[in-house]
Design an enzyme around this catalytic site. Structure first.
Site, PDB file in Angstrom:
ATOM      1  N   HIS A 120     -19.223 -40.096  24.979  1.00 43.12           N
ATOM      2  CA  HIS A 120     -18.785 -40.901  23.824  1.00 43.12           C
ATOM      3  C   HIS A 120     -17.652 -41.829  24.270  1.00 43.12           C
ATOM      4  O   HIS A 120     -16.804 -41.435  25.076  1.00 43.12           O
ATOM      5  CB  HIS A 120     -18.320 -39.975  22.688  1.00 43.12           C
ATOM      6  CG  HIS A 120     -18.158 -40.708  21.399  1.00 43.12           C
ATOM      7  ND1 HIS A 120     -17.072 -41.499  21.139  1.00 43.12           N
ATOM      8  CD2 HIS A 120     -18.969 -40.801  20.313  1.00 43.12           C
ATOM      9  CE1 HIS A 120     -17.217 -42.042  19.925  1.00 43.12           C
ATOM     10  NE2 HIS A 120     -18.359 -41.641  19.410  1.00 43.12           N
ATOM     11  N   GLY A 152     -20.692 -41.447  12.572  1.00 37.29           N
ATOM     12  CA  GLY A 152     -19.361 -40.870  12.458  1.00 37.29           C
ATOM     13  C   GLY A 152     -18.925 -40.796  11.002  1.00 37.29           C
ATOM     14  O   GLY A 152     -19.288 -39.872  10.266  1.00 37.29           O
ATOM     15  N   GLY A 153     -18.186 -41.807  10.566  1.00 37.53           N
ATOM     16  CA  GLY A 153     -17.578 -41.821   9.229  1.00 37.53           C
ATOM     17  C   GLY A 153     -18.504 -41.420   8.090  1.00 37.53           C
ATOM     18  O   GLY A 153     -18.158 -40.567   7.265  1.00 37.53           O
ATOM     19  N   GLY A 195     -16.420 -47.082  14.176  1.00 39.04           N
ATOM     20  CA  GLY A 195     -15.294 -46.837  13.290  1.00 39.04           C
ATOM     21  C   GLY A 195     -14.617 -48.105  12.795  1.00 39.04           C
ATOM     22  O   GLY A 195     -13.520 -48.068  12.242  1.00 39.04           O
ATOM     23  N   GLU A 242     -24.088 -47.154  21.506  1.00 41.92           N
ATOM     24  CA  GLU A 242     -22.957 -47.314  20.589  1.00 41.92           C
ATOM     25  C   GLU A 242     -22.026 -48.420  21.084  1.00 41.92           C
ATOM     26  O   GLU A 242     -21.158 -48.170  21.931  1.00 41.92           O
ATOM     27  CB  GLU A 242     -22.163 -46.004  20.506  1.00 41.92           C
ATOM     28  CG  GLU A 242     -22.954 -44.839  19.970  1.00 41.92           C
ATOM     29  CD  GLU A 242     -22.057 -43.858  19.254  1.00 41.92           C
ATOM     30  OE1 GLU A 242     -22.351 -43.553  18.097  1.00 41.92           O
ATOM     31  OE2 GLU A 242     -21.049 -43.421  19.823  1.00 41.92           O
ATOM     32  N   ASN A 245     -21.582 -37.149  14.041  1.00 42.91           N
ATOM     33  CA  ASN A 245     -20.459 -36.881  14.955  1.00 42.91           C
ATOM     34  C   ASN A 245     -19.211 -36.805  14.083  1.00 42.91           C
ATOM     35  O   ASN A 245     -18.702 -37.824  13.640  1.00 42.91           O
ATOM     36  CB  ASN A 245     -20.330 -38.016  15.983  1.00 42.91           C
ATOM     37  CG  ASN A 245     -19.082 -37.864  16.835  1.00 42.91           C
ATOM     38  OD1 ASN A 245     -18.493 -36.782  16.907  1.00 42.91           O
ATOM     39  ND2 ASN A 245     -18.674 -38.937  17.487  1.00 42.91           N
ATOM     40  N   TRP A 246     -18.757 -35.599  13.862  1.00 45.64           N
ATOM     41  CA  TRP A 246     -17.610 -35.427  12.956  1.00 45.64           C
ATOM     42  C   TRP A 246     -16.272 -35.774  13.598  1.00 45.64           C
ATOM     43  O   TRP A 246     -15.256 -35.844  12.926  1.00 45.64           O
ATOM     44  CB  TRP A 246     -17.586 -33.985  12.435  1.00 45.64           C
ATOM     45  CG  TRP A 246     -18.456 -33.793  11.230  1.00 45.64           C
ATOM     46  CD1 TRP A 246     -19.303 -34.707  10.659  1.00 45.64           C
ATOM     47  CD2 TRP A 246     -18.560 -32.604  10.430  1.00 45.64           C
ATOM     48  NE1 TRP A 246     -19.920 -34.157   9.555  1.00 45.64           N
ATOM     49  CE2 TRP A 246     -19.481 -32.870   9.390  1.00 45.64           C
ATOM     50  CE3 TRP A 246     -17.970 -31.345  10.495  1.00 45.64           C
ATOM     51  CZ2 TRP A 246     -19.813 -31.920   8.425  1.00 45.64           C
ATOM     52  CZ3 TRP A 246     -18.309 -30.397   9.535  1.00 45.64           C
ATOM     53  CH2 TRP A 246     -19.214 -30.688   8.510  1.00 45.64           C
ATOM     54  N   LYS A 247     -16.274 -35.920  14.919  1.00 45.38           N
ATOM     55  CA  LYS A 247     -15.017 -36.210  15.641  1.00 45.38           C
ATOM     56  C   LYS A 247     -13.981 -35.134  15.303  1.00 45.38           C
ATOM     57  O   LYS A 247     -14.347 -33.969  15.173  1.00 45.38           O
ATOM     58  CB  LYS A 247     -14.504 -37.608  15.313  1.00 45.38           C
ATOM     59  CG  LYS A 247     -15.592 -38.675  15.380  1.00 45.38           C
ATOM     60  CD  LYS A 247     -15.042 -40.062  15.316  1.00 45.38           C
ATOM     61  CE  LYS A 247     -16.171 -41.058  15.177  1.00 45.38           C
ATOM     62  NZ  LYS A 247     -15.814 -42.374  15.605  1.00 45.38           N
ATOM     63  N   GLU A 255     -15.035 -42.689  22.923  1.00 48.30           N
ATOM     64  CA  GLU A 255     -13.671 -42.184  22.674  1.00 48.30           C
ATOM     65  C   GLU A 255     -13.244 -41.229  23.789  1.00 48.30           C
ATOM     66  O   GLU A 255     -12.061 -41.130  24.104  1.00 48.30           O
ATOM     67  CB  GLU A 255     -13.614 -41.508  21.290  1.00 48.30           C
ATOM     68  CG  GLU A 255     -13.670 -42.545  20.175  1.00 48.30           C
ATOM     69  CD  GLU A 255     -14.132 -42.020  18.830  1.00 48.30           C
ATOM     70  OE1 GLU A 255     -14.200 -40.790  18.651  1.00 48.30           O
ATOM     71  OE2 GLU A 255     -14.446 -42.850  17.960  1.00 48.30           O
ATOM     72  N   SER A 312     -20.785 -47.640  12.937  1.00 51.46           N
ATOM     73  CA  SER A 312     -20.690 -47.992  11.518  1.00 51.46           C
ATOM     74  C   SER A 312     -22.039 -47.994  10.809  1.00 51.46           C
ATOM     75  O   SER A 312     -22.256 -48.787   9.883  1.00 51.46           O
ATOM     76  CB  SER A 312     -19.965 -49.331  11.326  1.00 51.46           C
ATOM     77  OG  SER A 312     -18.655 -49.253  11.877  1.00 51.46           O
TER      78      SER A 312
HETATM   79  C1  PEP Z   1     -19.415 -42.401  16.438  1.00 51.60           C
HETATM   80  O1  PEP Z   1     -18.336 -41.848  16.439  1.00 51.60           O
HETATM   81  O2  PEP Z   1     -20.260 -42.085  17.267  1.00 51.60           O
HETATM   82  C2  PEP Z   1     -19.677 -43.434  15.423  1.00 51.60           C
HETATM   83  C3  PEP Z   1     -20.755 -44.134  15.505  1.00 51.60           C
HETATM   84  O3  PEP Z   1     -18.724 -43.569  14.450  1.00 51.60           O
HETATM   85  P1  PEP Z   1     -18.850 -44.504  13.125  1.00 51.60           P
HETATM   86  O4  PEP Z   1     -20.185 -44.224  12.518  1.00 51.60           O
HETATM   87  O5  PEP Z   1     -17.712 -44.057  12.269  1.00 51.60           O
HETATM   88  O6  PEP Z   1     -18.726 -45.907  13.588  1.00 51.60           O
END
Ligand code: PEP
Length: 257
Positions: free
Chosen positions: A99, A237-238, A176, A170, A13-15, A101, A216
């Site tokens: 999600h 994500g990251g 994040g 999640e 998930n590049w956001k 966010e 994470s």
């Molecule tokens: C996400 O945005 O779905 C996510 C899990 O981000 P991160 O891996 O950065 O926590």
């Protein structure tokens, strides 16, 4: 993971990160590092404007491209929104919905449900996210909260379609933040999600649905998380923004099980 019964899925998930040019450069680097074999499905959910570059780069590979959101309506006066048939035409396979966010921007369980139905109707794979806040975890209501999100999000999804749905657990407090759920915490909730699916659709379906962990996940903790029996992959994500790190997570998913 349990590859006997269900797919392992490693999804990025590049956001709101990377431009189309950066996407092209990333995919070139990533493709050169992609391990041989096909033990897991790989998805990149990228910003809408990056979809064409990602689809072009990953053409004729085992990597599927996805969107980070969609609108549940088929067409019309929804300025700035993107319908599922547009995503199909652009070459997408996956769509993230629910999600945290986006839920924080006002998306309700009813909105998530409408999106899941629209995504399935278009022949795409929904990656439906659920998760509790730190406050809910501390209050001890995690399982009830997640069960409610699952039941609401899957309302009206028939037995013919449910096996296509990918669920991502999640925990909001882990996204994040660098604070990963322990493998035991993540497994406990993923197992409870499978129990909810079993109650709704029966044991055979519950065994076949892929449930991912997100929050994470990175190249250091992926192996331990993915070794859990009810964690069938990750939504990342990251760590998905750096090709070497994401490749290491894919390699961690390539363990025999
Ligand atoms: C996400 O945005 O779905 C996510 C899990 O981000 P991160 O891996 O950065 O926590």
């Amino acid at each position: 993971m349990n590859r006997k019964y269900r797919k392992t899925v490693i999804a990025a998930n590049w956001k709101m990160n990377k431009t189309p040019s950066e996407t092209k450069a990333f995919m070139t680097e990533f493709k050169a590092m992609l391990p041989k074999g096909r033990w897991c499905d790989i998805a990149f959910c990228v910003p809408a404007v990056c979809i064409p570059a990602a689809v072009r780069a990953m053409h004729e590979t085992r990597v599927g491209i996805g969107a980070e959101n969609c609108n549940a309506n088929a067409s019309g006066a929804y300025t700035g929104e993107i319908a599922t048939n547009m995503l199909v035409d652009a070459g997408c396979k996956y769509v993230i919905c629910g999600h945290s966010e986006r839920r924080a921007m006002g998306e309700t369980d009813a909105d998530v449900n409408a999106k899941v139905l629209a995504i399935l109707e278009a022949g795409l794979v929904p990656i439906m996210c659920v998760g509790e806040s730190l406050e809910q975890r501390e209050l001890g209501v995690t399982e009830e909260w997640i069960a409610m999100q699952i039941k609401a999000g899957l309302s009206g999804v028939g037995e013919d379609k449910i096996k296509k749905v990918v669920i991502a657990y999640e925990p909001i407090w882990a996204i994040g933040t660098g604070k990963t759920a322990t493998p035991e915490q993540a497994e406990e909730v993923c197992q409870s999600i499978r129990t909810v699916i079993r109650k709704l659709y029966g044991a055979k379906v519950a065994r076949a649905v892929s449930i991912l962990y997100g929050g994470s996940m990175n190249e250091k903790n992926a192996e331990e998380l993915l070794a859990q029996p009810d964690i069938d992959g990750g939504l990342i994500g990251g760590a998905s923004l750096v090709a070497e790190k994401f490749i290491k997570i894919i390699e961690a998913a390539n363990q025999p099980c």
